[in-house]
Design a protein around this motif. Structure first.
Motif, PDB file in Angstrom:
ATOM      1  N   ASN A 115       0.830  -1.199   0.000  1.00  0.00           N
ATOM      2  CA  ASN A 115       0.000   0.000   0.000  1.00  0.00           C
ATOM      3  C   ASN A 115       0.870   1.257   0.000  1.00  0.00           C
ATOM      4  O   ASN A 115       0.683   2.153  -0.826  1.00  0.00           O
ATOM      5  CB  ASN A 115      -0.915  -0.054   1.232  1.00  0.00           C
ATOM      6  CG  ASN A 115      -1.865   1.106   1.345  1.00  0.00           C
ATOM      7  OD1 ASN A 115      -1.461   2.207   1.697  1.00  0.00           O
ATOM      8  ND2 ASN A 115      -3.133   0.853   1.080  1.00  0.00           N
ATOM      9  N   THR A 116       1.820   1.309   0.895  1.00  0.00           N
ATOM     10  CA  THR A 116       2.689   2.481   1.018  1.00  0.00           C
ATOM     11  C   THR A 116       3.551   2.655  -0.227  1.00  0.00           C
ATOM     12  O   THR A 116       3.711   3.770  -0.731  1.00  0.00           O
ATOM     13  CB  THR A 116       3.562   2.362   2.281  1.00  0.00           C
ATOM     14  OG1 THR A 116       2.691   2.231   3.414  1.00  0.00           O
ATOM     15  CG2 THR A 116       4.451   3.578   2.462  1.00  0.00           C
ATOM     16  N   TYR A 117       4.092   1.557  -0.746  1.00  0.00           N
ATOM     17  CA  TYR A 117       4.921   1.637  -1.945  1.00  0.00           C
ATOM     18  C   TYR A 117       4.114   2.140  -3.142  1.00  0.00           C
ATOM     19  O   TYR A 117       4.585   2.978  -3.919  1.00  0.00           O
ATOM     20  CB  TYR A 117       5.557   0.280  -2.261  1.00  0.00           C
ATOM     21  CG  TYR A 117       6.373   0.319  -3.529  1.00  0.00           C
ATOM     22  CD1 TYR A 117       7.577   1.025  -3.578  1.00  0.00           C
ATOM     23  CD2 TYR A 117       5.931  -0.312  -4.683  1.00  0.00           C
ATOM     24  CE1 TYR A 117       8.319   1.096  -4.743  1.00  0.00           C
ATOM     25  CE2 TYR A 117       6.669  -0.246  -5.856  1.00  0.00           C
ATOM     26  CZ  TYR A 117       7.860   0.466  -5.877  1.00  0.00           C
ATOM     27  OH  TYR A 117       8.591   0.532  -7.033  1.00  0.00           O
ATOM     28  N   ILE A 118       2.899   1.632  -3.296  1.00  0.00           N
ATOM     29  CA  ILE A 118       2.053   2.058  -4.417  1.00  0.00           C
ATOM     30  C   ILE A 118       1.704   3.538  -4.288  1.00  0.00           C
ATOM     31  O   ILE A 118       1.739   4.287  -5.271  1.00  0.00           O
ATOM     32  CB  ILE A 118       0.797   1.170  -4.520  1.00  0.00           C
ATOM     33  CG1 ILE A 118       1.212  -0.251  -4.918  1.00  0.00           C
ATOM     34  CG2 ILE A 118      -0.208   1.759  -5.514  1.00  0.00           C
ATOM     35  CD1 ILE A 118       0.142  -1.301  -4.702  1.00  0.00           C
ATOM     36  N   ILE A 119       1.382   3.988  -3.084  1.00  0.00           N
ATOM     37  CA  ILE A 119       1.108   5.416  -2.872  1.00  0.00           C
ATOM     38  C   ILE A 119       2.343   6.239  -3.215  1.00  0.00           C
ATOM     39  O   ILE A 119       2.255   7.243  -3.923  1.00  0.00           O
ATOM     40  CB  ILE A 119       0.651   5.696  -1.425  1.00  0.00           C
ATOM     41  CG1 ILE A 119      -0.746   5.134  -1.190  1.00  0.00           C
ATOM     42  CG2 ILE A 119       0.668   7.202  -1.129  1.00  0.00           C
ATOM     43  CD1 ILE A 119      -1.184   5.165   0.257  1.00  0.00           C
ATOM     44  N   TYR A 120       3.491   5.809  -2.733  1.00  0.00           N
ATOM     45  CA  TYR A 120       4.740   6.520  -3.042  1.00  0.00           C
ATOM     46  C   TYR A 120       4.961   6.580  -4.551  1.00  0.00           C
ATOM     47  O   TYR A 120       5.275   7.632  -5.108  1.00  0.00           O
ATOM     48  CB  TYR A 120       5.922   5.830  -2.351  1.00  0.00           C
ATOM     49  CG  TYR A 120       7.252   6.345  -2.833  1.00  0.00           C
ATOM     50  CD1 TYR A 120       7.750   7.571  -2.395  1.00  0.00           C
ATOM     51  CD2 TYR A 120       8.004   5.616  -3.748  1.00  0.00           C
ATOM     52  CE1 TYR A 120       8.970   8.060  -2.848  1.00  0.00           C
ATOM     53  CE2 TYR A 120       9.215   6.093  -4.213  1.00  0.00           C
ATOM     54  CZ  TYR A 120       9.691   7.321  -3.765  1.00  0.00           C
ATOM     55  OH  TYR A 120      10.892   7.789  -4.232  1.00  0.00           O
ATOM     56  N   LEU A 121       4.791   5.438  -5.200  1.00  0.00           N
ATOM     57  CA  LEU A 121       5.028   5.351  -6.635  1.00  0.00           C
ATOM     58  C   LEU A 121       4.121   6.321  -7.402  1.00  0.00           C
ATOM     59  O   LEU A 121       4.584   7.069  -8.255  1.00  0.00           O
ATOM     60  CB  LEU A 121       4.786   3.919  -7.106  1.00  0.00           C
ATOM     61  CG  LEU A 121       5.179   3.579  -8.531  1.00  0.00           C
ATOM     62  CD1 LEU A 121       6.695   3.692  -8.697  1.00  0.00           C
ATOM     63  CD2 LEU A 121       4.732   2.160  -8.855  1.00  0.00           C
ATOM     64  N   PHE A 122       2.833   6.334  -7.086  1.00  0.00           N
ATOM     65  CA  PHE A 122       1.894   7.191  -7.800  1.00  0.00           C
ATOM     66  C   PHE A 122       1.980   8.652  -7.355  1.00  0.00           C
ATOM     67  O   PHE A 122       1.917   9.555  -8.175  1.00  0.00           O
ATOM     68  CB  PHE A 122       0.454   6.694  -7.625  1.00  0.00           C
ATOM     69  CG  PHE A 122       0.103   5.560  -8.528  1.00  0.00           C
ATOM     70  CD1 PHE A 122      -0.421   5.800  -9.789  1.00  0.00           C
ATOM     71  CD2 PHE A 122       0.298   4.252  -8.121  1.00  0.00           C
ATOM     72  CE1 PHE A 122      -0.747   4.744 -10.630  1.00  0.00           C
ATOM     73  CE2 PHE A 122      -0.029   3.196  -8.953  1.00  0.00           C
ATOM     74  CZ  PHE A 122      -0.545   3.431 -10.218  1.00  0.00           C
ATOM     75  N   HIS A 123       2.090   8.879  -6.055  1.00  0.00           N
ATOM     76  CA  HIS A 123       2.049  10.245  -5.531  1.00  0.00           C
ATOM     77  C   HIS A 123       3.367  10.988  -5.741  1.00  0.00           C
ATOM     78  O   HIS A 123       3.378  12.149  -6.140  1.00  0.00           O
ATOM     79  CB  HIS A 123       1.673  10.229  -4.052  1.00  0.00           C
ATOM     80  CG  HIS A 123       1.572  11.583  -3.417  1.00  0.00           C
ATOM     81  ND1 HIS A 123       0.668  12.529  -3.823  1.00  0.00           N
ATOM     82  CD2 HIS A 123       2.276  12.150  -2.411  1.00  0.00           C
ATOM     83  CE1 HIS A 123       0.811  13.617  -3.096  1.00  0.00           C
ATOM     84  NE2 HIS A 123       1.786  13.417  -2.232  1.00  0.00           N
ATOM     85  N   GLN A 124       4.463  10.335  -5.464  1.00  0.00           N
ATOM     86  CA  GLN A 124       5.772  10.991  -5.543  1.00  0.00           C
ATOM     87  C   GLN A 124       6.400  10.879  -6.940  1.00  0.00           C
ATOM     88  O   GLN A 124       7.083  11.787  -7.369  1.00  0.00           O
ATOM     89  CB  GLN A 124       6.734  10.388  -4.525  1.00  0.00           C
ATOM     90  CG  GLN A 124       6.345  10.591  -3.084  1.00  0.00           C
ATOM     91  CD  GLN A 124       6.361  12.042  -2.644  1.00  0.00           C
ATOM     92  OE1 GLN A 124       5.344  12.603  -2.310  1.00  0.00           O
ATOM     93  NE2 GLN A 124       7.518  12.648  -2.663  1.00  0.00           N
ATOM     94  N   ARG A 125       6.215   9.737  -7.594  1.00  0.00           N
ATOM     95  CA  ARG A 125       6.955   9.455  -8.821  1.00  0.00           C
ATOM     96  C   ARG A 125       6.155   9.718 -10.094  1.00  0.00           C
ATOM     97  O   ARG A 125       6.724  10.010 -11.106  1.00  0.00           O
ATOM     98  CB  ARG A 125       7.421   8.005  -8.833  1.00  0.00           C
ATOM     99  CG  ARG A 125       8.203   7.614  -7.583  1.00  0.00           C
ATOM    100  CD  ARG A 125       9.549   8.224  -7.500  1.00  0.00           C
ATOM    101  NE  ARG A 125      10.457   7.455  -8.304  1.00  0.00           N
ATOM    102  CZ  ARG A 125      11.639   7.880  -8.680  1.00  0.00           C
ATOM    103  NH1 ARG A 125      12.062   9.054  -8.330  1.00  0.00           N
ATOM    104  NH2 ARG A 125      12.406   7.125  -9.417  1.00  0.00           N
ATOM    105  N   LYS A 126       4.869   9.592 -10.071  1.00  0.00           N
ATOM    106  CA  LYS A 126       4.048   9.716 -11.284  1.00  0.00           C
ATOM    107  C   LYS A 126       3.438  11.107 -11.382  1.00  0.00           C
ATOM    108  O   LYS A 126       2.230  11.283 -11.340  1.00  0.00           O
ATOM    109  CB  LYS A 126       2.934   8.661 -11.295  1.00  0.00           C
ATOM    110  CG  LYS A 126       3.426   7.247 -11.397  1.00  0.00           C
ATOM    111  CD  LYS A 126       3.864   6.955 -12.810  1.00  0.00           C
ATOM    112  CE  LYS A 126       4.258   5.487 -12.917  1.00  0.00           C
ATOM    113  NZ  LYS A 126       4.701   5.149 -14.228  1.00  0.00           N
ATOM    114  N   ASN A 127       4.267  12.100 -11.503  1.00  0.00           N
ATOM    115  CA  ASN A 127       3.815  13.482 -11.683  1.00  0.00           C
ATOM    116  C   ASN A 127       2.866  13.960 -10.587  1.00  0.00           C
ATOM    117  O   ASN A 127       1.962  14.741 -10.837  1.00  0.00           O
ATOM    118  CB  ASN A 127       3.166  13.655 -13.062  1.00  0.00           C
ATOM    119  CG  ASN A 127       4.141  13.356 -14.176  1.00  0.00           C
ATOM    120  OD1 ASN A 127       5.316  13.681 -14.078  1.00  0.00           O
ATOM    121  ND2 ASN A 127       3.667  12.725 -15.226  1.00  0.00           N
TER     122      ASN A 127
END
Length: 126
Positions: A85-97
């Motif tokens: 959950n945390t990794y996916i949030i990081y990936l989308f929120h921080q990394r995907k614009n």
């Protein structure tokens, strides 16, 4: 019990958990001003505790007398889910614009739902 009915019950329990998770996350992030990832972990933990008891009784109708062991398994599955959950949030929120935090959280919950159901069905409550 019919697999589809079990998935539906797990999903309904998950919706309640999602309301608890989102509500607590919002409270701690927006009102108490705790770091968004810590707030996410708090919301997730409150939801997990609630979901264990509902899933034990209603979804999987567990008769396992070893509550501590069963809860430990559920907690383990949930912690793996929290990491995802945390990794996916990081990936989308921080990394995907900079996808909105709550939209990223919604996607994370949907993906982790599949993991949680399968792991709990095949491991925790088998």
């Amino acid at each position: 019990m019919n697999l589809l009915l079990r998935i539906l019950k797990f999903g309904l329990t998950g919706l309640l958990g999602m309301a608890i998770d989102f509500g607590a996350t919002w409270l701690f992030k927006e009102k108490i001003k705790i770091n968004k990832y810590v707030a996410n972990a708090i919301g997730f933990t409150l939801a997990v505790t609630n979901n264990y008891f509902i899933n034990r009784i209603w979804t999987f109708q567990s008769k396992n007398p070893h509550l501590g062991t069963e809860f430990s398994k559920f907690l383990f599955v949930s912690l793996v889910g929290l990491a995802l959950n945390t990794y996916i949030i990081y990936l989308f929120h921080q990394r995907k614009n900079g996808t909105n935090f709550y939209i990223a959280k919604f996607f994370a919950i949907a993906i982790v739902f599949v993991w949680n159901f399968l792991a709990n069905w095949l491991f925790t409550f088998r």
